[in-house]
Design a protein around this motif. Structure first.
Motif, PDB file in Angstrom:
ATOM      1  N   LEU A  98       0.848  -1.188   0.000  1.00 30.82           N
ATOM      2  CA  LEU A  98       0.000   0.000   0.000  1.00 30.82           C
ATOM      3  C   LEU A  98       0.878   1.230   0.000  1.00 30.82           C
ATOM      4  O   LEU A  98       1.963   1.231   0.576  1.00 30.82           O
ATOM      5  N   PHE A  99       0.394   2.283  -0.634  1.00 29.00           N
ATOM      6  CA  PHE A  99       1.111   3.549  -0.571  1.00 29.00           C
ATOM      7  C   PHE A  99       0.801   4.182   0.780  1.00 29.00           C
ATOM      8  O   PHE A  99      -0.361   4.486   1.068  1.00 29.00           O
ATOM      9  N   MET A 102      -1.398   7.343   1.324  1.00 27.96           N
ATOM     10  CA  MET A 102      -2.814   7.354   0.957  1.00 27.96           C
ATOM     11  C   MET A 102      -3.612   6.600   2.021  1.00 27.96           C
ATOM     12  O   MET A 102      -3.099   5.669   2.642  1.00 27.96           O
ATOM     13  N   PHE A 110      -7.056   4.113  -6.210  1.00 26.52           N
ATOM     14  CA  PHE A 110      -5.957   4.561  -7.085  1.00 26.52           C
ATOM     15  C   PHE A 110      -5.968   3.919  -8.483  1.00 26.52           C
ATOM     16  O   PHE A 110      -5.945   4.641  -9.486  1.00 26.52           O
ATOM     17  N   PRO A 111      -6.032   2.577  -8.579  1.00 26.01           N
ATOM     18  CA  PRO A 111      -6.044   1.997  -9.933  1.00 26.01           C
ATOM     19  C   PRO A 111      -7.294   2.384 -10.722  1.00 26.01           C
ATOM     20  O   PRO A 111      -7.240   2.486 -11.953  1.00 26.01           O
ATOM     21  N   ARG A 113      -8.811   5.281 -10.505  1.00 31.88           N
ATOM     22  CA  ARG A 113      -8.522   6.634 -11.003  1.00 31.88           C
ATOM     23  C   ARG A 113      -7.562   6.555 -12.185  1.00 31.88           C
ATOM     24  O   ARG A 113      -7.668   7.328 -13.135  1.00 31.88           O
ATOM     25  N   ASN A 114      -6.612   5.597 -12.112  1.00 32.68           N
ATOM     26  CA  ASN A 114      -5.683   5.411 -13.237  1.00 32.68           C
ATOM     27  C   ASN A 114      -6.433   5.109 -14.523  1.00 32.68           C
ATOM     28  O   ASN A 114      -6.012   5.508 -15.608  1.00 32.68           O
ATOM     29  N   ARG A 158      -7.717  -3.969  -3.267  1.00 33.14           N
ATOM     30  CA  ARG A 158      -7.291  -3.168  -4.406  1.00 33.14           C
ATOM     31  C   ARG A 158      -7.063  -4.068  -5.624  1.00 33.14           C
ATOM     32  O   ARG A 158      -7.366  -3.706  -6.757  1.00 33.14           O
ATOM     33  N   THR A 162      -8.984  -4.106  -9.531  1.00 33.04           N
ATOM     34  CA  THR A 162      -8.418  -4.010 -10.880  1.00 33.04           C
ATOM     35  C   THR A 162      -8.912  -5.144 -11.780  1.00 33.04           C
ATOM     36  O   THR A 162      -8.518  -5.212 -12.936  1.00 33.04           O
TER      37      THR A 162
ATOM     38  N   TYR B 178       7.002  -0.081  -4.557  1.00 35.42           N
ATOM     39  CA  TYR B 178       6.021   0.959  -4.856  1.00 35.42           C
ATOM     40  C   TYR B 178       5.933   1.200  -6.355  1.00 35.42           C
ATOM     41  O   TYR B 178       4.856   1.320  -6.923  1.00 35.42           O
ATOM     42  N   ILE B 181       4.461  -1.846  -8.240  1.00 36.46           N
ATOM     43  CA  ILE B 181       3.018  -1.950  -8.057  1.00 36.46           C
ATOM     44  C   ILE B 181       2.308  -0.841  -8.825  1.00 36.46           C
ATOM     45  O   ILE B 181       1.318  -1.087  -9.515  1.00 36.46           O
ATOM     46  N   LEU B 185      -0.383  -1.248 -11.705  1.00 34.14           N
ATOM     47  CA  LEU B 185      -1.762  -0.766 -11.582  1.00 34.14           C
ATOM     48  C   LEU B 185      -2.095   0.200 -12.720  1.00 34.14           C
ATOM     49  O   LEU B 185      -3.114   0.876 -12.670  1.00 34.14           O
ATOM     50  N   GLY B 186      -1.213   0.271 -13.704  1.00 36.40           N
ATOM     51  CA  GLY B 186      -1.513   1.074 -14.889  1.00 36.40           C
ATOM     52  C   GLY B 186      -1.361   2.570 -14.672  1.00 36.40           C
ATOM     53  O   GLY B 186      -2.107   3.358 -15.241  1.00 36.40           O
ATOM     54  N   THR B 187      -0.378   2.947 -13.846  1.00 37.58           N
ATOM     55  CA  THR B 187      -0.196   4.364 -13.550  1.00 37.58           C
ATOM     56  C   THR B 187       0.517   5.066 -14.701  1.00 37.58           C
ATOM     57  O   THR B 187       1.557   4.599 -15.149  1.00 37.58           O
ATOM     58  N   SER B 188      -0.043   6.177 -15.142  1.00 35.55           N
ATOM     59  CA  SER B 188       0.596   6.923 -16.226  1.00 35.55           C
ATOM     60  C   SER B 188       1.833   7.639 -15.689  1.00 35.55           C
ATOM     61  O   SER B 188       2.013   7.764 -14.484  1.00 35.55           O
ATOM     62  N   ARG B 191       0.941  10.642 -13.482  1.00 34.48           N
ATOM     63  CA  ARG B 191       0.394  10.244 -12.176  1.00 34.48           C
ATOM     64  C   ARG B 191       1.465   9.580 -11.329  1.00 34.48           C
ATOM     65  O   ARG B 191       1.457   9.683 -10.110  1.00 34.48           O
ATOM     66  N   TRP B 276       1.761  10.265   7.718  1.00 37.70           N
ATOM     67  CA  TRP B 276       1.702   8.854   7.341  1.00 37.70           C
ATOM     68  C   TRP B 276       2.978   8.095   7.660  1.00 37.70           C
ATOM     69  O   TRP B 276       2.998   6.882   7.683  1.00 37.70           O
TER      70      TRP B 276
END
Lengths: 277, 278
Positions: A98-99, A102, A110-111, A113-114, A158, A162, B178, B181, B185-188, B191, B276
């Motif tokens: 996990l980030f 967040m 998050f995914p 939103r991606n 999560r 996806t 990080y 992952i 998760l398809g992060t551009s 982003r 955090w």
């Protein structure tokens, strides 16, 4: 609300991916290398890579994810050779899933939103997925405020969000205590049952492998990391460790791992070196 | 009723002791106490004539002077007041650090995105970083002059090297999981920078900002003392030349207190931003 009502059938929408390793050779410098001649992972199956650390399990997983590429041979995903990150694939590691900056909800959203989902929709969905793992009341918590088991459950939530066709797990439960680990194994099985995703999982825990796997690929580290044996585990589910058949296979695997350890003791070059990273 | 009257004083005592303990644990209290002690010793030193009051005027003269609201030095164009000088110096540090942060962020992004650039840029940055900020002063004054831009440039050079190195190190130090992952998760790309890398390096970046603030603060004051013709450092030099030792003292204390206050503010911002972190 229509989007949220349709959540019940999220799990059954797709078929798991088919994965095939053929004649893989992968080296790092001249020390660590791994080979996998032929390993086919059928759609919807749960395969476990079992072996001591340093035998190339994580390397094979990275190859399956398309995050790394073999020096020779190929990895096929639904009969297509992987040349980039594998599609519809989710990863879960032992830690750092996990980030931490967040909240639980933001992590799950998050995914989504991606993929371009609107913020409010993504939040709504995220809460539903958190509900599936029983953590909807923790949606506003940061990972540092949650236990290790809760974090892995959120990572699972999560992952479901996806809608993966392939789930790659790198010792996901080995940082957890025994009870939590058992609970997480049941969670994983129920997610797997609902989703029909293909699962490839790494573990060094023999018991875990036997509780979960359709197939176990035993990995050995001598003379280099390779798959020594592939066993189909035809025990009925839910599995019972007290079952004599379970025990028989456990002993057989135990002997193999013991033999591996003995080999390693006599060969200092095989000292556990985790080649991930 | 009887039991009520007997345990009441007990409760009061615990309340008082708890209150006393709370006060004793307060950092502010000890901060004030420490300064009170210094002021007392200073006053005593002047009174007993251990200290020359011409050179080190006692607090009983310095403090009222500091709060007289009319502290300034110099004549005509050169005239400068305490608050004006402080504001000028703070603005220089602020602008210089912002510029430094901006440029070093760009450098760090480019180094991460373009591996070839890493080989080219990193050696330059690495050799710039160890140069003491004050070493830039003569060069700057010769090239840019003695105006405000020179002071901003000194701050900029003081923070550029260390900040770039810290940012690059922080980016390199992000746990590989990080990024794996996030990619999975398809992060551009955008982003990835905005939602993954930026928050992941915030702890490192905040420390870098605090550390480089000290460097910048020292460098700009030294620059102002060495020739730049305005600001807090200039005011102190001017006061010294006109033999206004009270103002010299006040200037020194102002440097300390402002530096301390800004560091605290940065620390506070840090705690706010980084809830955090375990």
């Amino acid at each position: 609300m229509g989007t949220v009502n349709s959540m019940n059938d999220i799990a059954t929408h797709s078929v798991g991916a088919r994965l095939e390793f053929s004649n893989i050779r992968k080296s790092f410098g001249n020390t660590v290398s791994v080979e996998a001649d032929n390993l086919t992972i059928e759609p919807g199956s749960l395969t476990v890579l079992l072996g001591r650390s340093g035998c190339g399990k994580t390397t094979l997983l990275n190859l399956a994810a398309g995050l790394d590429f073999p020096d020779h041979g190929s990895v096929s995903y639904d009969n297509q050779i992987l040349q980039g990150p594998a599609p519809a694939t989710a990863l879960i590691f032992q830690t750092h899933n996990l980030f931490p900056w967040m909240t639980a909800e933001e992590n799950v959203a998050f995914p989504l939103r991606n993929q371009g989902m609107a913020k409010s929709d993504a939040q709504e969905h995220a809460r539903q997925y958190l509900k599936q793992v029983g953590l909807e009341s923790f949606s506003g918590h940061k990972p540092s405020q949650l236990s290790g088991g809760m974090r892995q459950r959120i990572a699972l939530a999560r992952t479901i969000a996806t809608k993966p066709r392939l789930l790659l797990l790198d010792e996901p439960f080995s940082a957890l205590d025994m009870q939590t680990r058992r609970m997480m194994q049941r969670y994983l099985l129920s997610v797997w049952n609902d989703s029909a995703a293909t699962i490839l999982m790494i573990t060094h825990d023999l018991h875990e492998a036997l509780m979960l796997a359709d197939r176990i690929a035993l990995m050995a580290s001598s003379p280099r990391g390779h798959i020594a044996e592939i066993m189909d585990i035809e025990l009925t589910r839910p599995r019972n460790p007290e079952d004599p058949a379970f025990r028989a296979i456990q002993q057989q695997l135990d002997r193999f791992l013991e033999h591996e350890t003995l080999l390693a003791e006599h060969d200092p070059t095989l000292e556990s070196t985790d080649q991930q990273k | 009723m009887q039991s009520h009257s007997t345990d009441r004083p007990d409760r009061q005592i615990t309340l008082i002791s708890r209150f006393v303990r709370l006060i004793l644990q307060s950092n502010l209290l000890w901060f004030c106490l420490a300064w009170l002690l210094i002021i007392l010793l200073w006053e005593l030193g002047s009174y007993m004539e251990w200290l020359n009051p011409q050179i080190l005027p006692p607090p009983s003269e310095t403090i009222p002077y500091a709060f007289s609201g009319n502290i300034s030095i110099g004549f005509g164009q050169q005239r400068t007041g305490l608050f004006e000088a402080t504001a000028i110096t703070l603005a220089r540090v602020g602008i210089g650090m912002l510029a430094g942060l901006l440029v070093s962020s760009c450098l760090a992004v480019m180094v991460i995105e373009l591996p070839l650039l890493r080989r080219l840029v990193l050696p330059i940055v690495q050799s710039l970083a160890p140069i003491a900020p004050v070493a830039w002063i003569p060069f700057t004054i010769a090239v840019i002059g003695i105006g405000g831009q020179a002071a901003v440039f000194i701050v900029f050079m003081a923070v550029l090297g260390t900040m770039s190195l810290s940012l690059i190190a922080a980016l390199d130090g992000i746990p590989a999981e990080y990024l794996k992952i996030a990619r999975n998760l398809g992060t551009s790309r955008m982003r990835m920078w905005w939602h993954v890398r930026l928050p992941a390096i915030t702890p490192g970046a905040m420390t870098a900002i605090r550390m480089s603030f000290f460097g910048a603060w020292m460098a700009v004051l030294a620059g102002e003392m060495a020739g730049i013709n305005s600001g807090l450092g200039y005011m102190i030099i001017m006061a010294q030349q006109m033999y206004n030792m009270k103002l010299v003292m006040i200037g020194i204390l102002a440097i300390g207190f402002i530096g301390f206050a800004i560091d605290r503010l940065l620390l506070l911002a840090n705690a706010r931003l980084l809830q955090w972190v375990q």
